[in-house]
Design an enzyme around this catalytic site. Structure first.
Site, PDB file in Angstrom:
ATOM      1  N   ASN A  15       0.836  -1.213   0.000  1.00 32.44           N
ATOM      2  CA  ASN A  15       0.000   0.000   0.000  1.00 32.44           C
ATOM      3  C   ASN A  15       0.867   1.258   0.000  1.00 32.44           C
ATOM      4  OD1 ASN A  15      -3.047  -0.295   0.095  1.00 32.44           O
ATOM      5  ND2 ASN A  15      -2.384  -1.922   1.487  1.00 32.44           N
ATOM      6  N   ILE A  93      -1.764  -1.624  17.829  1.00 26.92           N
ATOM      7  CA  ILE A  93      -2.891  -0.841  18.340  1.00 26.92           C
ATOM      8  C   ILE A  93      -2.318   0.415  18.994  1.00 26.92           C
ATOM      9  CG2 ILE A  93      -4.735  -0.805  20.061  1.00 26.92           C
ATOM     10  CD1 ILE A  93      -5.243  -3.728  19.363  1.00 26.92           C
ATOM     11  N   LEU A  94      -2.870   1.564  18.638  1.00 25.29           N
ATOM     12  CA  LEU A  94      -2.342   2.843  19.118  1.00 25.29           C
ATOM     13  C   LEU A  94      -3.080   3.270  20.381  1.00 25.29           C
ATOM     14  CD1 LEU A  94      -2.197   4.364  15.554  1.00 25.29           C
ATOM     15  CD2 LEU A  94      -0.204   3.893  17.004  1.00 25.29           C
ATOM     16  N   ASN A 108      -6.383   5.053   7.988  1.00 23.85           N
ATOM     17  CA  ASN A 108      -6.026   3.639   7.926  1.00 23.85           C
ATOM     18  C   ASN A 108      -6.754   3.003   6.750  1.00 23.85           C
ATOM     19  OD1 ASN A 108      -4.982   1.096   8.847  1.00 23.85           O
ATOM     20  ND2 ASN A 108      -6.979   0.634   9.753  1.00 23.85           N
ATOM     21  N   HIS A 110      -8.380  -0.774   5.837  1.00 19.05           N
ATOM     22  CA  HIS A 110      -8.717  -2.034   6.478  1.00 19.05           C
ATOM     23  C   HIS A 110      -9.325  -2.968   5.432  1.00 19.05           C
ATOM     24  CE1 HIS A 110      -9.661  -4.749   9.714  1.00 19.05           C
ATOM     25  NE2 HIS A 110     -10.892  -4.874   9.234  1.00 19.05           N
ATOM     26  N   THR A 142     -10.071   6.516  14.906  1.00 17.09           N
ATOM     27  CA  THR A 142     -10.502   6.987  16.237  1.00 17.09           C
ATOM     28  C   THR A 142     -10.027   5.957  17.258  1.00 17.09           C
ATOM     29  OG1 THR A 142     -12.586   5.778  16.128  1.00 17.09           O
ATOM     30  CG2 THR A 142     -12.594   8.045  15.268  1.00 17.09           C
TER      31      THR A 142
END
Ligand code: GRF
Length: 216
Positions: A15, A93-94, A108, A110, A142
């Site tokens: 990507n 994971i942020l 992002n 997905h 989010t």
């Protein structure tokens, strides 16, 4: 001034490659100024280095906590002053603090038709459920995993005889088309959040984002 995109990745970086191609062709609306990986062997790092793009390795295994890792990550990003931070196969994971800091400029992609199948193993889950279609969704990030407002979504058919790899390849080809377009929209100032949801060119977007065949 040229808009600046920072890319976070963990793996092969296909990507990222499609975003890079778009920037070189002049269709991204900006340039990629920084690529950060949390994994030393990420193929995406090599692509960036070959293209002469600044890279950083911030190896999460060297950090005692998620918070400490995210703080260094945020610091590296702040130094680069990105107009947009793009997650491109970034397998971390942020923390809520990180997401809040970059809110509205964190995207992002997905590999599912969100809100279906947040999380991992999306293609196998679509197959297991007998879905007739699968796809990919670009969304703002989010605090909810894969739960932010969708910007652009592409659908592909599920063919009889598909396994997860075959389906993933069909979806990935669409990912490479839609991510640069969504980034272009953001960098061009065409997207805005309001209380009522996401707007594009001042008009409300559908809940699943714009459908790729209708995208302009
Ligand atoms: C893509 O399928 C993307 O949707 C998901 O992770 C994968 C990354 O692939 N988030 P690549 O590294 O961009 O090739």
């Amino acid at each position: 001034m040229t808009k600046r995109v920072a890319v976070l990745l963990s793996g092969r970086g296909s990507n990222f490659q499609s975003l890079l191609n778009a920037s070189l062709e002049g269709s991204l609306g900006g340039g990629i100024s920084l690529v950060i990986s949390n994994r030393p062997g990420a193929g995406g790092l090599c692509i960036a280095q070959d293209a002469g793009i600044e890279t950083a390795l911030i190896d999460h295994q060297r950090y005692p906590s998620r918070e400490a890792f995210d703080q260094d990550l945020a610091g590296a990003l702040d130094n680069a002053h990105p107009d947009l931070v793009v997650l491109a196969g970034f397998m971390r994971i942020l923390t809520p603090e990180f997401v809040a800091r970059f809110s509205g400029r964190l995207m992002n992609i997905h590999p599912s038709l969100l809100p279906l199948y947040p999380g991992l193993h999306t293609h196998q889950r679509a197959l297991d459920n007998g879905d007739s279609h699968a796809g990919a969704t670009v969304h703002y990030v989010t605090g909810e995993l894969d739960g932010g407002p969708p910007v652009l979504q592409a659908r592909v058919p599920v063919n009889s005889g598909d396994d997860a790899n075959a389906l993933a390849a069909r979806v990935l080809a669409m990912e490479h088309q839609i991510y640069p377009v969504a980034v272009n929209w953001h960098l061009g100032g065409r997207l805005a959040w309001s209380d009522g949801g996401l707007l594009k060119d001042g008009l409300p977007m559908p809940p699943s984002g714009e459908l790729w065949k209708n995208a302009s």
